[in-house]
Every structure is written in structure tokens, then in C-alpha cells.
Write a protein that holds these residues in place. Structure first.
Motif, PDB file in Angstrom:
ATOM      1  N   ILE A   1      44.939  -9.488  -3.028  1.00  0.00           N
ATOM      2  CA  ILE A   1      45.077  -9.943  -1.907  1.00  0.00           C
ATOM      3  C   ILE A   1      44.897 -11.279  -1.495  1.00  0.00           C
ATOM      4  CG2 ILE A   1      44.464  -7.571  -0.652  1.00  0.00           C
ATOM      5  CD1 ILE A   1      41.616  -8.578  -0.240  1.00  0.00           C
ATOM      6  N   SER A   2      44.464 -12.040  -2.817  1.00  0.00           N
ATOM      7  CA  SER A   2      44.706 -13.443  -2.459  1.00  0.00           C
ATOM      8  C   SER A   2      43.538 -14.076  -1.799  1.00  0.00           C
ATOM      9  CB  SER A   2      45.967 -14.291  -1.764  1.00  0.00           C
ATOM     10  OG  SER A   2      45.849 -15.551  -1.724  1.00  0.00           O
ATOM     11  N   SER A   3      42.542 -14.648  -2.777  1.00  0.00           N
ATOM     12  CA  SER A   3      41.305 -15.264  -2.405  1.00  0.00           C
ATOM     13  C   SER A   3      41.520 -16.558  -1.606  1.00  0.00           C
ATOM     14  CB  SER A   3      40.298 -15.293  -3.479  1.00  0.00           C
ATOM     15  OG  SER A   3      40.777 -16.253  -4.419  1.00  0.00           O
ATOM     16  N   SER A   4      42.558 -17.518  -2.289  1.00  0.00           N
ATOM     17  CA  SER A   4      42.852 -18.514  -1.441  1.00  0.00           C
ATOM     18  C   SER A   4      43.475 -18.465  -0.173  1.00  0.00           C
ATOM     19  CB  SER A   4      43.862 -19.317  -2.396  1.00  0.00           C
ATOM     20  OG  SER A   4      45.047 -18.378  -2.685  1.00  0.00           O
ATOM     21  N   ALA A   5      44.260 -17.485   0.038  1.00  0.00           N
ATOM     22  CA  ALA A   5      44.858 -17.155   1.440  1.00  0.00           C
ATOM     23  C   ALA A   5      43.716 -16.788   2.208  1.00  0.00           C
ATOM     24  CB  ALA A   5      45.886 -15.952   1.654  1.00  0.00           C
ATOM     25  N   HIS A   6      42.739 -16.051   1.967  1.00  0.00           N
ATOM     26  CA  HIS A   6      41.596 -15.669   2.884  1.00  0.00           C
ATOM     27  C   HIS A   6      40.830 -16.913   3.088  1.00  0.00           C
ATOM     28  CE1 HIS A   6      42.701 -11.673   2.072  1.00  0.00           C
ATOM     29  NE2 HIS A   6      41.939 -11.245   2.807  1.00  0.00           N
ATOM     30  N   LEU A   7      40.503 -17.999   2.044  1.00  0.00           N
ATOM     31  CA  LEU A   7      39.775 -18.990   2.191  1.00  0.00           C
ATOM     32  C   LEU A   7      40.352 -20.153   3.046  1.00  0.00           C
ATOM     33  CD1 LEU A   7      38.129 -19.431  -1.239  1.00  0.00           C
ATOM     34  CD2 LEU A   7      36.956 -18.952   1.032  1.00  0.00           C
ATOM     35  N   ARG A   8      41.914 -20.071   3.369  1.00  0.00           N
ATOM     36  CA  ARG A   8      42.724 -20.763   4.285  1.00  0.00           C
ATOM     37  C   ARG A   8      42.777 -20.308   5.676  1.00  0.00           C
ATOM     38  NH1 ARG A   8      44.271 -23.752   7.238  1.00  0.00           N
ATOM     39  NH2 ARG A   8      46.234 -24.893   7.066  1.00  0.00           N
ATOM     40  N   ILE A   9      42.823 -18.937   5.751  1.00  0.00           N
ATOM     41  CA  ILE A   9      43.085 -18.235   7.004  1.00  0.00           C
ATOM     42  C   ILE A   9      41.616 -18.025   7.871  1.00  0.00           C
ATOM     43  CG2 ILE A   9      43.901 -16.306   8.256  1.00  0.00           C
ATOM     44  CD1 ILE A   9      45.639 -15.552   5.744  1.00  0.00           C
TER      45      ILE A   9
ATOM     46  N   THR B   1      53.954 -15.446   2.093  1.00  0.00           N
ATOM     47  CA  THR B   1      53.949 -15.109   0.622  1.00  0.00           C
ATOM     48  C   THR B   1      52.814 -13.837   0.554  1.00  0.00           C
ATOM     49  OG1 THR B   1      52.104 -16.421   0.091  1.00  0.00           O
ATOM     50  CG2 THR B   1      54.084 -17.061  -0.601  1.00  0.00           C
ATOM     51  N   LEU B   2      51.996 -13.677   1.606  1.00  0.00           N
ATOM     52  CA  LEU B   2      51.103 -12.376   1.617  1.00  0.00           C
ATOM     53  C   LEU B   2      52.121 -11.311   2.139  1.00  0.00           C
ATOM     54  CD1 LEU B   2      47.792 -13.527   3.710  1.00  0.00           C
ATOM     55  CD2 LEU B   2      47.860 -12.445   1.592  1.00  0.00           C
ATOM     56  N   VAL B   3      53.052 -11.261   2.736  1.00  0.00           N
ATOM     57  CA  VAL B   3      53.725  -9.974   2.931  1.00  0.00           C
ATOM     58  C   VAL B   3      54.665 -10.016   1.980  1.00  0.00           C
ATOM     59  CG1 VAL B   3      55.725  -9.347   4.655  1.00  0.00           C
ATOM     60  CG2 VAL B   3      53.605 -10.556   5.611  1.00  0.00           C
ATOM     61  N   VAL B   4      55.588 -10.892   1.375  1.00  0.00           N
ATOM     62  CA  VAL B   4      56.437 -10.813   0.583  1.00  0.00           C
ATOM     63  C   VAL B   4      55.886 -10.327  -0.867  1.00  0.00           C
ATOM     64  CG1 VAL B   4      58.196 -11.855  -1.018  1.00  0.00           C
ATOM     65  CG2 VAL B   4      57.972 -12.516   1.435  1.00  0.00           C
ATOM     66  N   LEU B   5      54.718 -10.908  -1.163  1.00  0.00           N
ATOM     67  CA  LEU B   5      54.079 -10.208  -2.777  1.00  0.00           C
ATOM     68  C   LEU B   5      53.607  -9.029  -2.569  1.00  0.00           C
ATOM     69  CD1 LEU B   5      54.689 -11.993  -5.268  1.00  0.00           C
ATOM     70  CD2 LEU B   5      55.002 -13.240  -3.379  1.00  0.00           C
ATOM     71  N   GLY B   6      53.165  -8.776  -1.299  1.00  0.00           N
ATOM     72  CA  GLY B   6      52.572  -7.451  -0.994  1.00  0.00           C
ATOM     73  C   GLY B   6      53.627  -6.333  -0.921  1.00  0.00           C
ATOM     74  N   ILE B   7      54.897  -6.862  -0.494  1.00  0.00           N
ATOM     75  CA  ILE B   7      55.972  -5.770  -0.797  1.00  0.00           C
ATOM     76  C   ILE B   7      56.378  -5.430  -2.266  1.00  0.00           C
ATOM     77  CG2 ILE B   7      58.448  -5.183  -0.494  1.00  0.00           C
ATOM     78  CD1 ILE B   7      57.899  -6.682   2.418  1.00  0.00           C
ATOM     79  N   VAL B   8      56.448  -6.685  -2.823  1.00  0.00           N
ATOM     80  CA  VAL B   8      56.431  -6.657  -4.534  1.00  0.00           C
ATOM     81  C   VAL B   8      55.607  -5.942  -5.141  1.00  0.00           C
ATOM     82  CG1 VAL B   8      56.800  -8.046  -6.378  1.00  0.00           C
ATOM     83  CG2 VAL B   8      57.728  -8.967  -4.424  1.00  0.00           C
ATOM     84  N   LEU B   9      54.360  -5.941  -4.953  1.00  0.00           N
ATOM     85  CA  LEU B   9      53.412  -5.287  -5.613  1.00  0.00           C
ATOM     86  C   LEU B   9      53.484  -3.806  -5.207  1.00  0.00           C
ATOM     87  CD1 LEU B   9      50.585  -4.622  -7.048  1.00  0.00           C
ATOM     88  CD2 LEU B   9      49.513  -5.288  -4.803  1.00  0.00           C
TER      89      LEU B   9
ATOM     90  N   ALA C   1      51.545 -17.803 -12.635  1.00  0.00           N
ATOM     91  CA  ALA C   1      51.626 -19.218 -12.322  1.00  0.00           C
ATOM     92  C   ALA C   1      52.137 -19.153 -10.900  1.00  0.00           C
ATOM     93  CB  ALA C   1      52.635 -19.784 -13.178  1.00  0.00           C
ATOM     94  N   ALA C   2      52.659 -18.157 -10.359  1.00  0.00           N
ATOM     95  CA  ALA C   2      53.093 -18.095  -9.138  1.00  0.00           C
ATOM     96  C   ALA C   2      52.021 -18.281  -8.298  1.00  0.00           C
ATOM     97  CB  ALA C   2      54.120 -16.727  -8.739  1.00  0.00           C
ATOM     98  N   ALA C   3      50.777 -17.902  -8.402  1.00  0.00           N
ATOM     99  CA  ALA C   3      49.434 -17.924  -7.573  1.00  0.00           C
ATOM    100  C   ALA C   3      49.269 -19.449  -7.270  1.00  0.00           C
ATOM    101  CB  ALA C   3      48.676 -17.255  -8.330  1.00  0.00           C
TER     102      ALA C   3
ATOM    103  N   VAL D   1      50.010 -15.787  -2.841  1.00  0.00           N
ATOM    104  CA  VAL D   1      50.459 -14.986  -3.922  1.00  0.00           C
ATOM    105  C   VAL D   1      49.415 -14.088  -4.432  1.00  0.00           C
ATOM    106  CG1 VAL D   1      51.737 -14.926  -6.108  1.00  0.00           C
ATOM    107  CG2 VAL D   1      52.425 -16.575  -4.221  1.00  0.00           C
ATOM    108  N   SER D   2      48.386 -14.349  -4.748  1.00  0.00           N
ATOM    109  CA  SER D   2      47.175 -13.659  -5.437  1.00  0.00           C
ATOM    110  C   SER D   2      47.401 -13.646  -7.026  1.00  0.00           C
ATOM    111  CB  SER D   2      47.153 -12.392  -4.970  1.00  0.00           C
ATOM    112  OG  SER D   2      46.195 -11.688  -5.955  1.00  0.00           O
ATOM    113  N   ARG D   3      46.588 -14.252  -7.770  1.00  0.00           N
ATOM    114  CA  ARG D   3      46.624 -14.480  -9.085  1.00  0.00           C
ATOM    115  C   ARG D   3      46.569 -13.115  -9.958  1.00  0.00           C
ATOM    116  NH1 ARG D   3      42.901 -17.410  -9.225  1.00  0.00           N
ATOM    117  NH2 ARG D   3      43.855 -19.318  -9.498  1.00  0.00           N
TER     118      ARG D   3
END
Length: 274
Positions: A22-30, A123-131, A160-162, A167-169
Motif C-alpha cells: 500500500i506504499s509506505s512513502s505515500a502514507h508518509l507523504r499524505i 499511483t495509489l489508484v492505478v497500481l492498486g488496480i494493477v495489483l 524500480a517503479a517504486a 507505487v509501493s516497492r
């Protein structure tokens, strides 16, 4: 004291989210933005991730020792070069190269442009759908012992996309692993091992930036957040490996889409500053 309290919160957030897709970097940003604390900075984010990777090193210490020792032996004894652990050592090294090379090349863009909440939410939305798609339609029949060079490179490219927050590594690597047909536990375990060189390297690379530049915290809060992230992260690893052996990634997919969508709405409404 207030900085230390915030450090405990951010360290807990990092530990809980680093290994979940779920991306730690996104949470530390949001979340700091939601709480009015501002962006803690790329340096702070990278350094406290060392705590969670230390949890990986300890949790997987037997696997790491086995892989590392066999890889070293294979360098001098050709008869060991076909062993799975020797090959796994090479796969982790080769799979780490894309994120290392791109991380160094795109350093300024990553630390500035990529931290836009428009990008993070999208990226949260798009890569969530990809997952979700990769997990739903995976053949789910390949074990980690079947890992080959091609798959190692593809999962390395996915990792690398992370470099883009959101994106989430683990999420990117697991998505590729699932798309290639690996079982959930195999894809998750390899994602953890593959992340070690990249995350530890990024943290050490950013370490000199802690006292200044874009870091909102000094050494004390950063160390506290790192220690907390280690303790929480260790528990999160054990839980996730048990979880994926039985259940799908669907709850994480729904959470990603919900958080990403909420972020985009709040930015568009002017509640959050992109």
C-alpha cells in the motif's frame, strides 16, 4: 517532545505500511499533510526505512545467511554455481540494479516532482488496480525455487517503479510476481529479499541529509522513528506472510483505491497542498 511524538507516529506508520502493498512513502507523504505537519522530506523517509529493512534482515536471517554463503562459495567453486541459493544471490543483485541506477539518475526529480500529491494519489489508484488484476488472474503455480533470470529482471524493473511515491516497492514487485504466475507467498518473500539492497542503500545514501536540507526533523526524532519502524515492521512481516498464504490481496487493493481517490479529491478541493 512534540517532534518525538510525531516521530513515533511516523515510525509506526512506516512499520505498518512498508511491507503491505500500500506504499509506505505515500502514507508518509499524505498523513503528515492531513495533520498539518507538512512533508517530512525524502531524506527522513529514506532513512527510517532502514529500520524496517533491519526487521527483514533479522526475520530472514537464515535465508540471507544461506543465500549469501552459497553465493560466496559459488564464486570460487564452480560446482556450487547451479545451486538455487547461489543463483538467488545473483538474482537479488541483478534485480536491484534498475532501482539503484534510476534512483541515482533521477534523484532530484524523485525528491521534488514525484512527491506531488497528484502523482501519489494517482499511483495509489492505478497500481492498486494493477495489483488486483495480477492477483486475480495469476496462474498461481510457480514457487520461488522456479525463479529464473528473466523473472528476476522483470521483478527488479517493477521494483524500480517504486521510486515514485504511491507505487509501493512490495506492491510493484508482488504484482509482477503474480503476473508471472508465482504463488502469493513466493512473490511476497522474494519482494522482501529483493528490497534489502535498495532500501538500505537509499537510507545510507540519504543519511548525510538528515541535519539539513528538506528534512523536517533532526537526528533525535529520526532515530526514534527508525527504531519504532523496526519494531512495528518486524510484526508486520510475520503477519503478512501468514495472511497471504490463505487470503488474496483484495483488501489492500480496495484500500489503495480508496486512499488514492480521497487524496485526489482533497487536493482538488484545496484541503491538501499538492
Amino acid at each position: 517532545m512534540w517532534d518525538l511524538a510525531r516521530a513515533v507516529f511516523l515510525g509506526t506508520l512506516q512499520g505498518l505500511t512498508e511491507f503491505l502493498p500500500i506504499s509506505s512513502s505515500a502514507h508518509l507523504r499524505i498523513f503528515p499533510e492531513l495533520l498539518g505537519w507538512g512533508d517530512p522530506g525524502a531524506a527522513f523517509t529514506a532513512v527510517i526505512q532502514i529500520g524496517t529493512e533491519l526487521a527483514v534482515l533479522i526475520y530472514f536471517r537464515k535465508d540471507i545467511w544461506r543465500i549469501g554463503s552459497m553465493w560466496l562459495r559459488s564464486l570460487v567453486k564452480p560446482e556450487y554455481r547451479g545451486h538455487l541459493d547461489a543463483r538467488m544471490g545473483w538474482y537479488i543483485i541483478i534485480g536491484s540494479l534498475p532501482i539503484v541506477l534510476l534512483g541515482i539518475t533521477l534523484k532530484d526529480v524523485i525528491e521534488n516532482d514525484f512527491r506531488s500529491l497528484w502523482i501519489v494519489g494517482s499511483t495509489l489508484v492505478v497500481l492498486g488496480i494493477v495489483l488486483g488484476v495480477a492477483d486475480r488472474y495469476s496462474r498461481n503455480d510457480k514457487k520461488i525455487r522456479q525463479l529464473g533470470l528473466r523473472d528476476a529482471i522483470l521483478m527488479g524493473l517493477a521494483q524500480a517503479a517504486a521510486l515514485v511515491p504511491g507505487v509501493s516497492r512490495s506492491g510493484a514487485t508482488i504484482s509482477m510476481g503474480r503476473a508471472l504466475g508465482y504463488e502469493r507467498e513466493a512473490a511476497t518473500r522474494y519482494a522482501f529479499l529483493l528490497a534489502i539492497p535498495a532500501v538500505v542503500g537509499a537510507g545510507l545514501y540519504e543519511l548525510p541529509e538528515i541535519p539539513h536540507r528538506d528534512n523536517a526533523y533532526g537526528w533525535g526524532p529520526t532515530v526514534v522513528a527508525t527504531v519504532v519502524s523496526f519494531l512495528v515492521g518486524y510484526a508486520a512481516i510475520a503477519w503478512l506472510l501468514r495472511y497471504v498464504s490463505t487470503y488474496s490481496y483484495l483488501p489492500f487493493v480496495l484500500y489503495r483505491v480508496g486512499l488514492g481517490g480521497m487524496t485526489l479529491i482533497l487536493v482538488a478541493a484545496g484541503v491538501l497542498t499538492a
